[in-house]
Design a protein around this motif. Structure first.
Motif, PDB file in Angstrom:
ATOM      1  N   UNK A   1       0.837  -1.197   0.000  1.00  0.00           N
ATOM      2  CA  UNK A   1       0.000   0.000   0.000  1.00  0.00           C
ATOM      3  C   UNK A   1       0.873   1.248   0.000  1.00  0.00           C
TER       4      UNK A   1
ATOM      5  N   UNK B   1       3.024   4.387   7.985  1.00  0.00           N
ATOM      6  CA  UNK B   1       2.311   3.197   7.555  1.00  0.00           C
ATOM      7  C   UNK B   1       0.940   3.596   7.023  1.00  0.00           C
ATOM      8  N   UNK B   2       0.572   3.040   5.855  1.00  0.00           N
ATOM      9  CA  UNK B   2      -0.661   3.453   5.193  1.00  0.00           C
ATOM     10  C   UNK B   2      -1.753   2.422   5.432  1.00  0.00           C
ATOM     11  N   UNK B   3      -2.968   2.919   5.748  1.00  0.00           N
ATOM     12  CA  UNK B   3      -4.109   2.007   5.776  1.00  0.00           C
ATOM     13  C   UNK B   3      -5.288   2.714   5.138  1.00  0.00           C
ATOM     14  N   UNK B   4      -6.225   1.926   4.592  1.00  0.00           N
ATOM     15  CA  UNK B   4      -7.401   2.536   3.965  1.00  0.00           C
ATOM     16  C   UNK B   4      -8.307   3.077   5.053  1.00  0.00           C
ATOM     17  N   UNK B   5      -8.564   4.388   4.990  1.00  0.00           N
ATOM     18  CA  UNK B   5      -9.421   5.023   5.983  1.00  0.00           C
ATOM     19  C   UNK B   5     -10.865   4.930   5.526  1.00  0.00           C
TER      20      UNK B   5
ATOM     21  N   UNK C   1      -7.506  -0.730  -2.180  1.00  0.00           N
ATOM     22  CA  UNK C   1      -8.706  -1.001  -1.388  1.00  0.00           C
ATOM     23  C   UNK C   1      -8.351  -1.685  -0.071  1.00  0.00           C
TER      24      UNK C   1
END
Lengths: 248, 291
Positions: free
Chosen positions: B191, B202-206, B288
Motif C-alpha cells: 500500500x 504506515x498506510x491504511x485505507x481510511x 482497497x
C-alpha cells in the motif's frame, strides 16, 4: 493500433495535489456528469436505486490514513484516475486495436466501436483505471476530457478536464508534462511530484504532489509563550466564588 | 482474480483438446477410419467448445473477428490466430485420416506444433500481466502446457508417456503453487508503494471510494473461498496427477480406463484452474486495502 508510439509530441496529463485535496468528490461527480453526456457510451449505473447499486466511474477518491512512527496520524484524500502511462500495459494487450495511445498528445483512449469487452486491458492496469461498462459491454476510461480540451465551442477557461475545472480546492492541475517549462512540470519539480507504483514500470504521465508536513503540535505546547493564560486571577463574580471556595 | 466459469471452462477444455490433437498430429496413436473419426470428434469438441465458452466472457462478442488484427503486440490476438491455424491443420490431417485412411505426417506435425503454440499463447495472456505477480512468471506457461500435454496423453492412450507427463505436470503444478504463494511479497508491492506515501508512515485505507462494490473489486479483488485453498490443492493434485497415474499403471490399457483417468484428470484440473484464478492477487487490491 495497439503498439505504443515510441514518443509522443506532448504528454498531456494531470498533477494531483494530495496536500490540498479535501476529499469532496466533486471531481467524481463532474467526471461522471460530463462523460455520461458526451464522448462514447454513457457511464451506466446498475440497480441504481436498489439494494446493491454499482456503476462505472472514471475517477474515484480513496481516503488513506498514514501513521508516522511518532506523532499523530494524517488523513490523505487520494483521487485516482487513468495516469496515461508512457508504457501503458493496457494498450499492448488489446487484441482488437481498440485501446490506443495518441502520438500527438499521449492520451490513452478506447475506440468503443472496436472494443469486444474482453476486459484484458483492465487486468493489465495496476491502478484500476479501467472499468467495463455493464450496460454497453465496452471498456470505459478517463479520456482526459478529449472532447473539452480542444473544444473551441467552449470558453477558453473551460478547455480543461471536467475534474480540473470543478475542483474547489485547486488540487488538480492539467497541462503538458513533456514540456519542462510548463506550469505543471514546474509544479512537479518544485514540490517533488512522484509516480504511483513505479516498480510496475508503466512510467505514468500523471504525477502526485506529496502532502506538506503538518505543523508540529510540540512547537505550540502549553509551555510556549503563546499558550500562557493571559489572566490568572478571575474578576467579578468568579473572583468572589474563587475566594469563597478557598475559605471553605 | 474472479474465477469466471467461462474462462475456467475455456482454458481447461481447450487445453485438453489441443493437447489431445497435438498427440494425434504426431501420429501417436496413428488412427484412421472410424477410430480417427471419434478421436478427432472428441479433440475438436473439447478445443472448439472451450474457445466458444471464452466468447461468453466478452461484452461484445459480435466484434470478435477484430481480435485477429493485433497479433504484433497482443497475446490474445496471437492466440486467436494460432488456434484457428491449429484447427485448420488438424482438420486437414483428420479429414485425410478419416475419409482416405492416409496420414499426412508433415501437416500433422505442423498441426501438433500449432496446438502447443496455442496453449502457450493462452498461458502467456496470463503470464504477461505484471499486475498479477502470481501469474507473471515462466512457471505459468509451463504449468498450463504440461497439464495440456499430460491430459492429451491420457486421451491418446500413451501409457508410459502419459504417466511420465502426468508426473512432470504434477511436479510443475506443485512448484507453481509453492513459489506462487511468495511472489506477491517478493515483488515488493505494498500500500505504501501504491500510494507513494510510504516515506511518511504506515498506510491504511481510511475510507473506500464508494460504499458498494464496483467492477474492479468484482473482477480483480476476488477473495471468496481462499480459506479452502489447501484442501482444494490436495483434491486437484490427487485427481489430476495421482489417480490417473495409478489407474494407467495398474489397470490394463482399455477404453474405460482411459475414460476414467480422463474424467479424474478433468475434475482435478477444474479444481486446479479455479485456484489459478481465485488465488491470483491483482495489485489494484492494494488501493482497497485488500489483496
Amino acid at each position: 493500433m495497439t503498439q505504443l508510439p515510441e514518443t509522443t509530441d506532448k504528454k498531456l496529463g494531470l498533477v494531483i495535489d494530495l496536500d490540498t485535496c479535501v476529499g469532496c468528490h466533486a471531481c467524481v461527480t463532474a467526471c461522471k456528469g460530463w462523460n455520461t453526456e458526451n464522448y462514447g457510451a454513457p457511464l451506466s449505473d446498475m440497480d441504481a436505486y436498489g439494494k446493491d447499486p454499482v456503476g462505472s466511474f472514471l475517477n474515484r477518491i480513496h481516503s488513506f490514513e498514514v501513521q508516522p512512527e511518532k506523532g499523530a496520524a494524517q488523513t490523505i484524500h487520494f483521487p485516482k484516475s487513468c495516469l496515461h502511462c508512457e508504457d501503458a500495459p493496457c494498450v499492448t494487450v488489446c487484441p482488437t486495436g481498440a485501446s490506443y495511445k495518441r502520438r500527438e498528445d499521449g492520451i490513452v483512449l478506447v475506440n468503443e466501436d472496436a472494443c469486444i469487452g474482453c476486459g484484458l486491458c483492465a487486468w493489465a492496469c495496476p491502478y484500476g483505471a479501467r472499468e467495463l461498462d455493464q450496460a454497453e459491454g465496452v471498456m470505459k476510461k478517463c479520456t482526459l476530457c478529449v472532447d473539452r480540451i480542444y473544444n473551441e465551442n467552449l470558453e477558453e477557461v473551460d478547455r480543461v478536464p471536467a475534474c480540473v475545472r470543478t475542483c474547489p480546492a485547486a488540487a488538480r492541475h492539467f497541462g503538458d508534462l513533456g514540456d519542462p517549462d510548463s506550469d505543471v512540470s514546474r509544479l512537479v519539480a518544485e514540490r517533488g511530484g512522484f509516480d504511483l507504483m513505479p516498480e510496475q514500470g508503466t512510467k505514468p504521465v500523471n504525477k502526485y504532489l506529496p502532502p506538506r508536513p503538518k505543523d508540529r503540535l510540540a512547537e505550540v505546547s502549553a509551555s510556549s509563550d503563546t499558550m500562557q493564560p493571559v489572566a490568572e486571577t478571575p474578576k467579578g463574580f468568579l473572583r468572589w466564588l474563587d475566594k469563597a471556595l478557598e475559605v471553605l | 482474480m474472479h474465477p469466471a466459469p467461462s474462462v475456467i471452462i475455456f482454458t481447461v477444455l481447450s487445453g485438453l483438446g489441443f493437447g489431445f490433437l497435438a498427440w494425434l498430429g504426431l501420429g501417436l496413436p496413428a488412427v484412421t477410419g472410424w477410430t480417427a473419426f471419434f478421436a478427432y470428434l472428441i479433440g475438436f469438441a473439447l478445443a472448439v467448445g472451450g474457445l466458444l465458452s471464452a466468447t461468453f466472457h466478452l461484452g461484445n462478442p459480435q466484434r470478435s473477428l477484430l481480435a485477429f488484427t493485433q497479433w504484433r503486440s497482443s497475446w490474445l490476438s496471437r492466440e486467436a490466430w494460432l488456434s484457428v491455424l491449429a484447427l485448420v491443420f488438424m482438420g486437414i490431417h483428420g479429414f485425410a485420416a478419416v475419409f482416405f485412411d492416409i496420414t499426412l505426417a508433415p501437416i500433422g506435425v505442423t498441426g501438433a506444433l500449432l496446438c502447443v503454440a496455442t496453449v502457450y499463447a493462452t498461458a502467456m495472456i496470463y503470464a504477461q500481466l505484471v499486475t498479477v505477480p502470481r501469474w507473471n512468471h515462466w512457471l505459468t506457461p509451463l504449468h498450463l502446457l504440461s497439464l495440456s500435454l499430460a491430459g492429451g496423453a491420457i486421451l491418446a492412450g500413451q501409457g508410459m508417456g502419459a504417466i511420465l507427463l502426468l508426473a512432470i505436470a504434477g511436479l510443475i503444478q506443485s512448484l507453481y503453487w509453492i513459489f506462487g504463494d511468495r511472489r506477491f511479497a517478493e515483488r515488493g508491492h505494498t500500500m505504501e508503494t501504491a500510494t507513494g506515501l510510504g516515506d511518511r508512515g504506515q498506510v491504511r485505507l481510511f475510507e473506500p471510494p464508494h460504499t458498494g462494490t464496483n467492477y474492479l473489486l468484482k473482477e480483480m479483488v476476488f477473495t471468496v473461498g481462499r480459506k479452502h485453498a489447501q484442501k482444494l490443492r490436495m483434491i486437484a493434485f490427487a485427481l489430476n496427477c495421482v489417480l490417473p497415474i495409478v489407474l494407467i499403471a495398474l489397470l490394463p490399457a482399455s477404453l474405460p480406463v482411459v475414460a476414467l483417468a480422463g474424467i479424474a484428470f478433468l475434475i482435478g484440473t477444474f479444481a486446479s484452474r479455479w485456484l489459478f484464478f481465485a488465488q491470483a492477487e491483482h495489485v489494484v487490491g492494494l488501493y482497497y486495502g485488500k489483496r
